[in-house]
Design an enzyme around this catalytic site. Structure first.
Site, PDB file in Angstrom:
ATOM      1  N   LYS A  57       0.816  -1.214   0.000  1.00 45.10           N
ATOM      2  CA  LYS A  57       0.000   0.000   0.000  1.00 45.10           C
ATOM      3  C   LYS A  57       0.850   1.265   0.000  1.00 45.10           C
ATOM      4  O   LYS A  57       0.358   2.346  -0.367  1.00 45.10           O
ATOM      5  CB  LYS A  57      -0.941   0.010   1.209  1.00 45.10           C
ATOM      6  CG  LYS A  57      -1.812  -1.221   1.348  1.00 45.10           C
ATOM      7  CD  LYS A  57      -2.773  -1.407   0.186  1.00 45.10           C
ATOM      8  CE  LYS A  57      -3.708  -2.577   0.437  1.00 45.10           C
ATOM      9  NZ  LYS A  57      -4.637  -2.817  -0.667  1.00 45.10           N
ATOM     10  N   TYR A 272     -14.143 -12.737   2.218  1.00 43.24           N
ATOM     11  CA  TYR A 272     -13.010 -11.891   2.585  1.00 43.24           C
ATOM     12  C   TYR A 272     -12.604 -12.108   4.044  1.00 43.24           C
ATOM     13  O   TYR A 272     -13.438 -12.077   4.953  1.00 43.24           O
ATOM     14  CB  TYR A 272     -13.382 -10.422   2.384  1.00 43.24           C
ATOM     15  CG  TYR A 272     -12.329  -9.458   2.876  1.00 43.24           C
ATOM     16  CD1 TYR A 272     -11.141  -9.284   2.168  1.00 43.24           C
ATOM     17  CD2 TYR A 272     -12.517  -8.741   4.048  1.00 43.24           C
ATOM     18  CE1 TYR A 272     -10.166  -8.403   2.618  1.00 43.24           C
ATOM     19  CE2 TYR A 272     -11.555  -7.858   4.499  1.00 43.24           C
ATOM     20  CZ  TYR A 272     -10.380  -7.697   3.780  1.00 43.24           C
ATOM     21  OH  TYR A 272      -9.411  -6.829   4.249  1.00 43.24           O
ATOM     22  N   TYR A 298      -4.575 -11.763   2.119  1.00 44.19           N
ATOM     23  CA  TYR A 298      -4.283 -11.453   0.714  1.00 44.19           C
ATOM     24  C   TYR A 298      -3.256 -12.421   0.127  1.00 44.19           C
ATOM     25  O   TYR A 298      -3.577 -13.265  -0.703  1.00 44.19           O
ATOM     26  CB  TYR A 298      -3.777 -10.008   0.593  1.00 44.19           C
ATOM     27  CG  TYR A 298      -4.798  -8.985   0.999  1.00 44.19           C
ATOM     28  CD1 TYR A 298      -5.702  -8.465   0.076  1.00 44.19           C
ATOM     29  CD2 TYR A 298      -4.867  -8.535   2.315  1.00 44.19           C
ATOM     30  CE1 TYR A 298      -6.647  -7.526   0.446  1.00 44.19           C
ATOM     31  CE2 TYR A 298      -5.818  -7.599   2.698  1.00 44.19           C
ATOM     32  CZ  TYR A 298      -6.698  -7.096   1.760  1.00 44.19           C
ATOM     33  OH  TYR A 298      -7.637  -6.180   2.138  1.00 44.19           O
TER      34      TYR A 298
END
Length: 339
Positions: A57, A272, A298
């Site tokens: 990120k 998720y 992830y």
């Protein structure tokens, strides 16, 4: 792929605040490669960034923080799940550049154990002095963030609101830049990748890489993603839209075709943030063969997809496969009971 085509990707017109120490390395994994039948597995170590515990990120945040500072912002607000890696790194980046930071975090993942609620990323959010708004899973986090921004603006503050995962077109520029970095590194050693494998959550990394490849006249279908957030059809539509918006920022005549976006939902599992047996096995495999750590939300699921593709014959001996390691190590501590 030539050096001339790499030079076509010029992002210098966009405000940017450097948060990385430099290019992240690409490393060959010989023991794992041998385990997987002689396929050459490489990893792009996006986890090896010093700021805030590292992670992919930060590439998006270079452009997002750059835009926030250029707009005169004194506060940044972003959204995510309670164990959001993006939220943690936004808080760290805000601390680095002197912005106030507020995080709107939802309990979107049905986990209620102490490790998930109080450890991992949420612990680091507090250390970075971010103000956390704790919302139920059903809440509209972005709407809350916009309303909070209005409150702060009424008090005279200048607020920059950042979307889920930092995956605005501006944020995606970070991974268009990473596409050029990958190609420069592979060219330097005469290495050609047959496939680049990534996780797809909010879709920004995938979209940015695709947009970068299109801008450099390369084949974006070399990039394969495993969705960890939503079903493949939904992820495909969102990623294609972001890739096109990002491409148009780079060059108004650039267009990403729908066939450029490849997304597999086989590793999503129940949803998720919900662990799967294949994720646990993939995390243990990489840790036990190469001493490298994947996050459970992830990277773990996407790497499970890579392993499944290798063992099912989709990749063959001698091919070069690059996996983008996105970081998110603090998430392992939030999911301690799963291991």
């Amino acid at each position: 792929m030539t050096i001339a085509s790499i030079s076509q990707l010029d992002l210098s017109k966009f405000p940017r605040r450097i948060l990385l120490e430099g290019p992240t390395p690409i490393q060959h994994l010989p023991r794992l490669s041998a385990r997987l039948g002689g396929i050459n597995i490489f990893v792009k170590r996006e986890d090896l960034n010093g700021l805030g515990g590292g992670g992919n990120k930060l590439r998006k945040l270079e452009f997002l923080i750059g835009e926030a500072i250029a707009s005169g912002a004194d506060t940044i607000i972003t959204v995510g799940a309670r164990q959001s890696n993006h939220a943690r790194l936004t808080a760290a980046a805000a601390a680095r550049v002197g912005l106030n930071c507020e995080l709107v975090l939802t309990r979107a993942v049905p986990r209620f154990d102490t490790d998930y609620i109080d450890n991992g990323n949420i612990l680091l959010d507090s250390l970075f002095d971010a103000r956390v708004h704790d919302l139920p899973g059903s809440a509209n986090a972005l709407q809350f963030a916009e309303e909070r921004a209005k409150e702060l603006r009424a008090q005279g503050r200048n607020v920059y609101v950042c979307p889920l995962g930092g995956s605005s077109p501006v944020g995606c520029l970070g991974y268009a830049d990473c596409a050029a970095e990958i190609m420069a590194q592979s060219n330097a050693v005469g290495l050609v990748f047959n496939r680049i494998v990534v996780p797809n959550g909010s879709g920004g990394m995938h979209a940015g890489l695709v947009a970068g490849f299109v801008a450099m006249n390369l084949n974006p279908s070399l990039i394969t993603a495993f969705t960890v957030y939503g079903r493949a059809e939904q992820a495909h539509s969102a990623t294609l839209d972001k890739a096109n918006q990002t491409a148009r920022l780079i060059g108004t005549d650039l267009l990403v075709d729908s066939t450029a976006i490849s997304i597999d939902e086989a590793q999503l599992g129940p949803g998720y943030g919900i662990p799967t047996d294949s994720m646990r096995a993939a995390v243990r495999l990489l840790a036990s063969t190469e001493g490298l750590l994947l996050d459970p939300v992830y990277g773990g699921k996407a790497f499970a997809g890579l392993v499944q593709s290798a063992t099912s014959g989709n990749y063959v001996a001698g091919q070069n496969i690059l996996f983008v390691m996105t970081g998110g190590l603090p998430g392992l501590f939030a999911y301690r009971s799963e291991f």
